[in-house]
Design a protein around this motif. Structure first.
Motif, PDB file in Angstrom:
ATOM      1  N   PRO A  23       0.914  -1.322  -0.023  1.00  0.00           N
ATOM      2  CA  PRO A  23      -0.002   0.021   0.093  1.00  0.00           C
ATOM      3  C   PRO A  23       0.879   1.161   0.020  1.00  0.00           C
ATOM      4  CG  PRO A  23       0.102  -0.720   1.869  1.00  0.00           C
ATOM      5  CD  PRO A  23       0.528  -2.205   1.360  1.00  0.00           C
ATOM      6  N   LYS A  24       0.386   2.323  -0.421  1.00  0.00           N
ATOM      7  CA  LYS A  24       1.056   3.880  -0.695  1.00  0.00           C
ATOM      8  C   LYS A  24       0.365   4.932  -0.329  1.00  0.00           C
ATOM      9  CE  LYS A  24       4.613   2.046  -3.945  1.00  0.00           C
ATOM     10  NZ  LYS A  24       4.237   0.146  -3.624  1.00  0.00           N
ATOM     11  N   THR A  25       0.667   5.112   0.624  1.00  0.00           N
ATOM     12  CA  THR A  25      -0.107   6.170   1.807  1.00  0.00           C
ATOM     13  C   THR A  25      -0.244   7.611   1.440  1.00  0.00           C
ATOM     14  OG1 THR A  25       1.347   6.158   3.480  1.00  0.00           O
ATOM     15  CG2 THR A  25      -0.429   4.235   3.067  1.00  0.00           C
ATOM     16  N   LEU A  26      -0.972   8.059   1.613  1.00  0.00           N
ATOM     17  CA  LEU A  26      -1.044  10.103   1.837  1.00  0.00           C
ATOM     18  C   LEU A  26      -1.237  10.167   2.788  1.00  0.00           C
ATOM     19  CD1 LEU A  26      -0.900  13.026   0.372  1.00  0.00           C
ATOM     20  CD2 LEU A  26      -3.359  12.301  -0.340  1.00  0.00           C
ATOM     21  N   VAL A  27      -0.928  11.000   4.080  1.00  0.00           N
ATOM     22  CA  VAL A  27      -0.773  10.509   5.564  1.00  0.00           C
ATOM     23  C   VAL A  27      -1.236  12.743   5.308  1.00  0.00           C
ATOM     24  CG1 VAL A  27      -0.298  11.253   7.617  1.00  0.00           C
ATOM     25  CG2 VAL A  27       0.599   9.176   6.859  1.00  0.00           C
ATOM     26  N   VAL A  28      -2.758  12.507   5.706  1.00  0.00           N
ATOM     27  CA  VAL A  28      -2.447  14.922   5.364  1.00  0.00           C
ATOM     28  C   VAL A  28      -3.443  14.925   7.352  1.00  0.00           C
ATOM     29  CG1 VAL A  28      -2.611  15.350   2.942  1.00  0.00           C
ATOM     30  CG2 VAL A  28      -4.366  14.446   4.500  1.00  0.00           C
ATOM     31  N   LYS A  29      -3.109  16.092   6.767  1.00  0.00           N
ATOM     32  CA  LYS A  29      -4.698  16.704   7.328  1.00  0.00           C
ATOM     33  C   LYS A  29      -5.544  17.989   6.988  1.00  0.00           C
ATOM     34  CE  LYS A  29      -1.470  20.517   9.280  1.00  0.00           C
ATOM     35  NZ  LYS A  29      -0.312  20.340   8.344  1.00  0.00           N
ATOM     36  N   SER A  30      -6.275  17.978   7.990  1.00  0.00           N
ATOM     37  CA  SER A  30      -7.723  18.238   7.617  1.00  0.00           C
ATOM     38  C   SER A  30      -8.288  19.538   8.447  1.00  0.00           C
ATOM     39  CB  SER A  30      -9.335  17.765   7.208  1.00  0.00           C
ATOM     40  OG  SER A  30     -10.094  18.209   6.542  1.00  0.00           O
ATOM     41  N   GLY A  31      -8.752  20.485   7.711  1.00  0.00           N
ATOM     42  CA  GLY A  31      -8.923  22.039   8.792  1.00  0.00           C
ATOM     43  C   GLY A  31      -7.889  22.627   9.491  1.00  0.00           C
ATOM     44  N   SER A  32      -8.388  23.073  10.355  1.00  0.00           N
ATOM     45  CA  SER A  32      -7.630  23.756  11.728  1.00  0.00           C
ATOM     46  C   SER A  32      -6.793  23.076  12.236  1.00  0.00           C
ATOM     47  CB  SER A  32      -8.402  25.307  11.836  1.00  0.00           C
ATOM     48  OG  SER A  32      -8.905  25.202  12.531  1.00  0.00           O
ATOM     49  N   VAL A  33      -6.109  22.595  12.412  1.00  0.00           N
ATOM     50  CA  VAL A  33      -5.340  21.804  13.554  1.00  0.00           C
ATOM     51  C   VAL A  33      -4.589  21.913  14.376  1.00  0.00           C
ATOM     52  CG1 VAL A  33      -5.884  19.162  12.077  1.00  0.00           C
ATOM     53  CG2 VAL A  33      -3.948  20.381  12.030  1.00  0.00           C
ATOM     54  N   GLY A  34      -4.257  21.877  15.273  1.00  0.00           N
ATOM     55  CA  GLY A  34      -3.119  22.628  16.009  1.00  0.00           C
ATOM     56  C   GLY A  34      -1.131  22.710  15.718  1.00  0.00           C
ATOM     57  N   ARG A  35      -0.748  22.805  16.518  1.00  0.00           N
ATOM     58  CA  ARG A  35       0.764  21.764  16.283  1.00  0.00           C
ATOM     59  C   ARG A  35       0.890  20.806  16.198  1.00  0.00           C
ATOM     60  NH1 ARG A  35       4.593  27.077  17.393  1.00  0.00           N
ATOM     61  NH2 ARG A  35       3.669  28.813  16.490  1.00  0.00           N
ATOM     62  N   VAL A  37      -0.899  18.271  16.443  1.00  0.00           N
ATOM     63  CA  VAL A  37      -1.572  17.613  15.461  1.00  0.00           C
ATOM     64  C   VAL A  37      -0.519  17.575  13.930  1.00  0.00           C
ATOM     65  CG1 VAL A  37      -3.638  16.900  14.425  1.00  0.00           C
ATOM     66  CG2 VAL A  37      -3.755  17.487  16.083  1.00  0.00           C
ATOM     67  N   GLY A  38       0.018  18.939  13.868  1.00  0.00           N
ATOM     68  CA  GLY A  38       0.639  18.803  12.739  1.00  0.00           C
ATOM     69  C   GLY A  38       2.387  17.889  12.696  1.00  0.00           C
ATOM     70  N   ALA A  39       2.511  17.983  14.020  1.00  0.00           N
ATOM     71  CA  ALA A  39       3.817  17.227  14.192  1.00  0.00           C
ATOM     72  C   ALA A  39       3.556  15.774  14.628  1.00  0.00           C
ATOM     73  CB  ALA A  39       4.742  17.906  15.055  1.00  0.00           C
ATOM     74  N   LEU A  40       2.099  15.403  14.656  1.00  0.00           N
ATOM     75  CA  LEU A  40       1.567  13.746  14.827  1.00  0.00           C
ATOM     76  C   LEU A  40       1.676  13.426  13.584  1.00  0.00           C
ATOM     77  CD1 LEU A  40       0.667  11.642  16.293  1.00  0.00           C
ATOM     78  CD2 LEU A  40      -1.422  12.923  16.006  1.00  0.00           C
ATOM     79  N   VAL A  41       1.545  14.242  12.317  1.00  0.00           N
ATOM     80  CA  VAL A  41       1.098  14.078  10.800  1.00  0.00           C
ATOM     81  C   VAL A  41       2.483  13.851  10.519  1.00  0.00           C
ATOM     82  CG1 VAL A  41       0.222  14.613   8.298  1.00  0.00           C
ATOM     83  CG2 VAL A  41      -0.957  15.243  10.581  1.00  0.00           C
ATOM     84  N   SER A  42       3.832  14.475  10.411  1.00  0.00           N
ATOM     85  CA  SER A  42       4.743  14.296  10.106  1.00  0.00           C
ATOM     86  C   SER A  42       5.650  13.540  10.404  1.00  0.00           C
ATOM     87  CB  SER A  42       5.877  15.029  10.442  1.00  0.00           C
ATOM     88  OG  SER A  42       5.249  16.005  12.174  1.00  0.00           O
ATOM     89  N   VAL A  44       3.523  10.503  11.310  1.00  0.00           N
ATOM     90  CA  VAL A  44       3.607   9.166  11.229  1.00  0.00           C
ATOM     91  C   VAL A  44       3.447   9.690   9.723  1.00  0.00           C
ATOM     92  CG1 VAL A  44       0.516   8.547   9.946  1.00  0.00           C
ATOM     93  CG2 VAL A  44       0.949   9.125  12.730  1.00  0.00           C
ATOM     94  N   ARG A  45       3.955  10.881   9.358  1.00  0.00           N
ATOM     95  CA  ARG A  45       4.542  10.265   7.664  1.00  0.00           C
ATOM     96  C   ARG A  45       6.175   9.433   7.137  1.00  0.00           C
ATOM     97  NH1 ARG A  45       3.425  16.261   5.721  1.00  0.00           N
ATOM     98  NH2 ARG A  45       1.327  16.258   4.624  1.00  0.00           N
ATOM     99  N   HIS A  46       6.582   9.724   8.398  1.00  0.00           N
ATOM    100  CA  HIS A  46       7.474   9.424   9.041  1.00  0.00           C
ATOM    101  C   HIS A  46       8.231   8.291   8.902  1.00  0.00           C
ATOM    102  CE1 HIS A  46      12.631   9.823   9.494  1.00  0.00           C
ATOM    103  NE2 HIS A  46      12.224   9.036  10.781  1.00  0.00           N
ATOM    104  N   VAL A  47       6.720   7.937  10.307  1.00  0.00           N
ATOM    105  CA  VAL A  47       7.051   6.420  10.373  1.00  0.00           C
ATOM    106  C   VAL A  47       6.620   5.031   9.001  1.00  0.00           C
ATOM    107  CG1 VAL A  47       5.682   4.697  11.605  1.00  0.00           C
ATOM    108  CG2 VAL A  47       6.016   6.705  12.902  1.00  0.00           C
TER     109      VAL A  47
END
Length: 127
Positions: A23-35, A37-42, A44-47
């Motif tokens: 599987p090839k994934t796309l990890v993104v955030k939607s809407g206004s999220v805090g810092r 959650v933005g760090a959590l997205v990055s 998860v992308r790294h993992v």
């Protein structure tokens, strides 16, 4: 004296059929999220590397339809979408383009930088 054995299991090159099943994934955030959650997205992308679009640039105006339209061009199969509401942080995992979609509420999470701060001798892999 003797010869070392040749590793056959772990260093096998995957075939083209096996590569298509990964599987090839796309990890993104939607809407206004805090810092955080933005760090959590990055994190998860790294993992999820190397099978994720890790250098994708996001805008606040992007919608889910935009990501689905881009995913076919990039050959992506799954979408992981983080969003934040007053009730908490949510995670949606969906198969692109038709589904199914799974919904989760994220109760607790630890960021990679917080885990590194707790270690006496932090070890970071830059790979």
């Amino acid at each position: 004296m003797g010869h070392g054995r040749k590793k056959k299991r772990t260093h096998a090159v995957p075939s083209q059929e096996e590569m298509e099943k990964i599987p090839k994934t796309l990890v993104v955030k939607s809407g206004s999220v805090g810092r955080s959650v933005g760090a959590l997205v990055s994190d998860v992308r790294h993992v999820m590397e190397p099978n994720t679009a890790s250098k994708l640039k996001e805008r606040k105006t992007n919608k889910i339809k935009d990501y689905i339209a881009v995913s076919s061009q990039l050959g992506l199969t799954h979408l992981m979408l983080f969003s934040q509401t007053e009730a908490g942080t949510n995670l949606r995992i969906g198969r692109i383009p038709r589904g199914p979609t799974l919904y989760f509420r994220v109760n607790k999470y630890s960021l990679a930088k917080d885990c590194l701060k707790l270690q006496r001798t932090p070890h970071v892999s830059d790979a």
